[in-house]
Design a protein around this motif. Structure first.
Motif, PDB file in Angstrom:
ATOM      1  N   UNK A  90      -3.448 -36.873 -43.361  1.00 50.67           N
ATOM      2  CA  UNK A  90      -3.745 -35.705 -43.271  1.00 50.67           C
ATOM      3  C   UNK A  90      -4.990 -35.000 -44.131  1.00 50.67           C
ATOM      4  N   UNK A  91      -6.119 -34.855 -43.077  1.00 45.87           N
ATOM      5  CA  UNK A  91      -6.850 -34.514 -44.220  1.00 45.87           C
ATOM      6  C   UNK A  91      -7.316 -33.036 -44.424  1.00 45.87           C
ATOM      7  N   UNK A  92      -7.026 -32.285 -44.241  1.00 43.73           N
ATOM      8  CA  UNK A  92      -7.189 -30.937 -44.469  1.00 43.73           C
ATOM      9  C   UNK A  92      -6.091 -30.180 -45.100  1.00 43.73           C
ATOM     10  N   UNK A  93      -6.379 -29.304 -46.143  1.00 44.03           N
ATOM     11  CA  UNK A  93      -4.864 -28.812 -47.071  1.00 44.03           C
ATOM     12  C   UNK A  93      -4.403 -27.189 -46.364  1.00 44.03           C
ATOM     13  N   UNK A  94      -3.518 -26.705 -46.141  1.00 39.98           N
ATOM     14  CA  UNK A  94      -3.186 -25.500 -45.004  1.00 39.98           C
ATOM     15  C   UNK A  94      -2.758 -25.131 -46.340  1.00 39.98           C
ATOM     16  N   UNK A  95      -2.925 -23.835 -46.173  1.00 35.48           N
ATOM     17  CA  UNK A  95      -3.101 -22.188 -47.367  1.00 35.48           C
ATOM     18  C   UNK A  95      -2.520 -21.025 -46.550  1.00 35.48           C
ATOM     19  N   UNK A  96      -1.361 -20.224 -47.089  1.00 34.39           N
ATOM     20  CA  UNK A  96      -1.246 -19.168 -46.126  1.00 34.39           C
ATOM     21  C   UNK A  96      -1.484 -18.197 -46.736  1.00 34.39           C
ATOM     22  N   UNK A  97      -1.510 -17.226 -46.017  1.00 34.22           N
ATOM     23  CA  UNK A  97      -1.305 -15.196 -46.690  1.00 34.22           C
ATOM     24  C   UNK A  97      -0.552 -14.945 -45.644  1.00 34.22           C
ATOM     25  N   UNK A  98       0.332 -13.786 -46.163  1.00 34.52           N
ATOM     26  CA  UNK A  98       1.163 -12.790 -45.682  1.00 34.52           C
ATOM     27  C   UNK A  98      -0.029 -11.565 -44.780  1.00 34.52           C
ATOM     28  N   UNK A  99       0.787 -11.989 -43.959  1.00 34.42           N
ATOM     29  CA  UNK A  99       0.360 -10.776 -42.601  1.00 34.42           C
ATOM     30  C   UNK A  99       0.475  -9.067 -42.008  1.00 34.42           C
ATOM     31  N   UNK A 100       1.526  -9.283 -42.585  1.00 31.11           N
ATOM     32  CA  UNK A 100       2.027  -8.186 -42.543  1.00 31.11           C
ATOM     33  C   UNK A 100       2.260  -7.203 -43.238  1.00 31.11           C
ATOM     34  N   UNK A 101       2.531  -5.429 -43.895  1.00 29.49           N
ATOM     35  CA  UNK A 101       3.418  -4.765 -44.845  1.00 29.49           C
ATOM     36  C   UNK A 101       2.690  -4.147 -45.221  1.00 29.49           C
ATOM     37  N   UNK A 102       3.010  -2.548 -45.774  1.00 27.31           N
ATOM     38  CA  UNK A 102       2.106  -1.843 -46.514  1.00 27.31           C
ATOM     39  C   UNK A 102       2.134  -1.971 -47.769  1.00 27.31           C
ATOM     40  N   UNK A 103       3.203  -2.579 -48.546  1.00 27.28           N
ATOM     41  CA  UNK A 103       3.294  -2.400 -50.263  1.00 27.28           C
ATOM     42  C   UNK A 103       2.301  -3.414 -50.544  1.00 27.28           C
ATOM     43  N   UNK A 104       1.902  -3.003 -52.411  1.00 26.85           N
ATOM     44  CA  UNK A 104       0.890  -3.546 -53.111  1.00 26.85           C
ATOM     45  C   UNK A 104       1.546  -4.676 -52.994  1.00 26.85           C
ATOM     46  N   UNK A 105       0.541  -5.917 -52.524  1.00 22.88           N
ATOM     47  CA  UNK A 105       0.650  -7.066 -53.147  1.00 22.88           C
ATOM     48  C   UNK A 105      -0.664  -8.245 -53.860  1.00 22.88           C
ATOM     49  N   UNK A 106      -1.172  -8.690 -54.223  1.00 17.55           N
ATOM     50  CA  UNK A 106      -1.919  -9.385 -54.356  1.00 17.55           C
ATOM     51  C   UNK A 106      -1.532 -10.955 -54.722  1.00 17.55           C
ATOM     52  N   UNK A 107      -2.874 -11.130 -53.222  1.00 16.50           N
ATOM     53  CA  UNK A 107      -1.854 -13.021 -53.769  1.00 16.50           C
ATOM     54  C   UNK A 107      -2.856 -14.425 -53.314  1.00 16.50           C
ATOM     55  N   UNK A 108      -2.971 -14.612 -54.760  1.00 17.07           N
ATOM     56  CA  UNK A 108      -3.646 -15.525 -54.829  1.00 17.07           C
ATOM     57  C   UNK A 108      -3.431 -17.073 -53.701  1.00 17.07           C
ATOM     58  N   UNK A 109      -4.093 -16.996 -53.032  1.00 13.74           N
ATOM     59  CA  UNK A 109      -4.160 -18.548 -52.074  1.00 13.74           C
ATOM     60  C   UNK A 109      -5.106 -19.524 -51.912  1.00 13.74           C
ATOM     61  N   UNK A 110      -6.012 -19.157 -52.970  1.00 14.93           N
ATOM     62  CA  UNK A 110      -6.519 -20.446 -53.606  1.00 14.93           C
ATOM     63  C   UNK A 110      -7.540 -20.203 -54.533  1.00 14.93           C
ATOM     64  N   UNK A 111      -6.692 -21.330 -55.743  1.00 13.17           N
ATOM     65  CA  UNK A 111      -7.619 -20.747 -56.975  1.00 13.17           C
ATOM     66  C   UNK A 111      -7.718 -22.017 -57.259  1.00 13.17           C
TER      67      UNK A 111
END
Length: 105
Positions: free
Chosen positions: A1-22
Motif C-alpha cells: 500500500x502506497x498511501x497512508x490513511x489518517x482518520x478524524x472524528x466526523x460527528x459530535x459537538x463536544x470540545x475536540x482537538x485531534x492531531x490527525x497528522x503531525x
C-alpha cells in the motif's frame, strides 16, 4: 500500500482537538468547539491555514479587533502572529488547521 490513511472524528459537538497528522511536512489538526470554548491565546509557530467547516469562528489576530468568519472561509495566518481563537456563537464551531511547513520542534 502506497498511501497512508489518517482518520478524524466526523460527528459530535463536544470540545475536540485531534492531531490527525503531525509529521515533518505538515501538521493537520481537526478542532471542534462548543459555545465559549477555544484555544489559549498563543503565537503561531508556522504559517497557519484555518478552514471553517461549520459554525462561526471568532478570531483576534495581533492587536486587531475580533473578526468573525462563517463556514466556508479559509484563513491564512502568518508565522508568529498572536492568535485568540474562540467560538462566541450558539452553533458548534468546527475547524481544520494546517500548519505548513510543519513547525520545527
Amino acid at each position: 500500500m502506497v498511501e497512508q490513511i489518517f482518520k478524524i472524528t466526523l460527528q459530535g459537538n463536544g470540545k475536540l482537538v485531534e492531531k490527525a497528522i503531525m509529521d515533518e511536512n505538515v501538521h493537520y489538526i481537526h478542532m471542534v468547539f462548543p459555545k465559549n470554548e477555544g484555544l489559549p491565546e498563543h503565537f503561531s509557530n508556522s504559517t497557519v491555514y484555518m478552514t471553517v467547516l461549520r459554525g462561526t469562528l471568532s478570531i483576534g489576530l495581533d492587536d486587531q479587533e475580533t473578526h468573525t468568519y462563517p463556514a466556508g472561509n479559509v484563513l491564512k495566518i502568518p508565522f508568529q502572529t498572536k492568535m485568540n481563537v474562540r467560538n462566541l456563537h450558539d452553533d458548534t464551531l468546527e475547524l481544520v488547521v494546517v500548519k505548513a511547513p510543519a513547525p520545527q520542534m
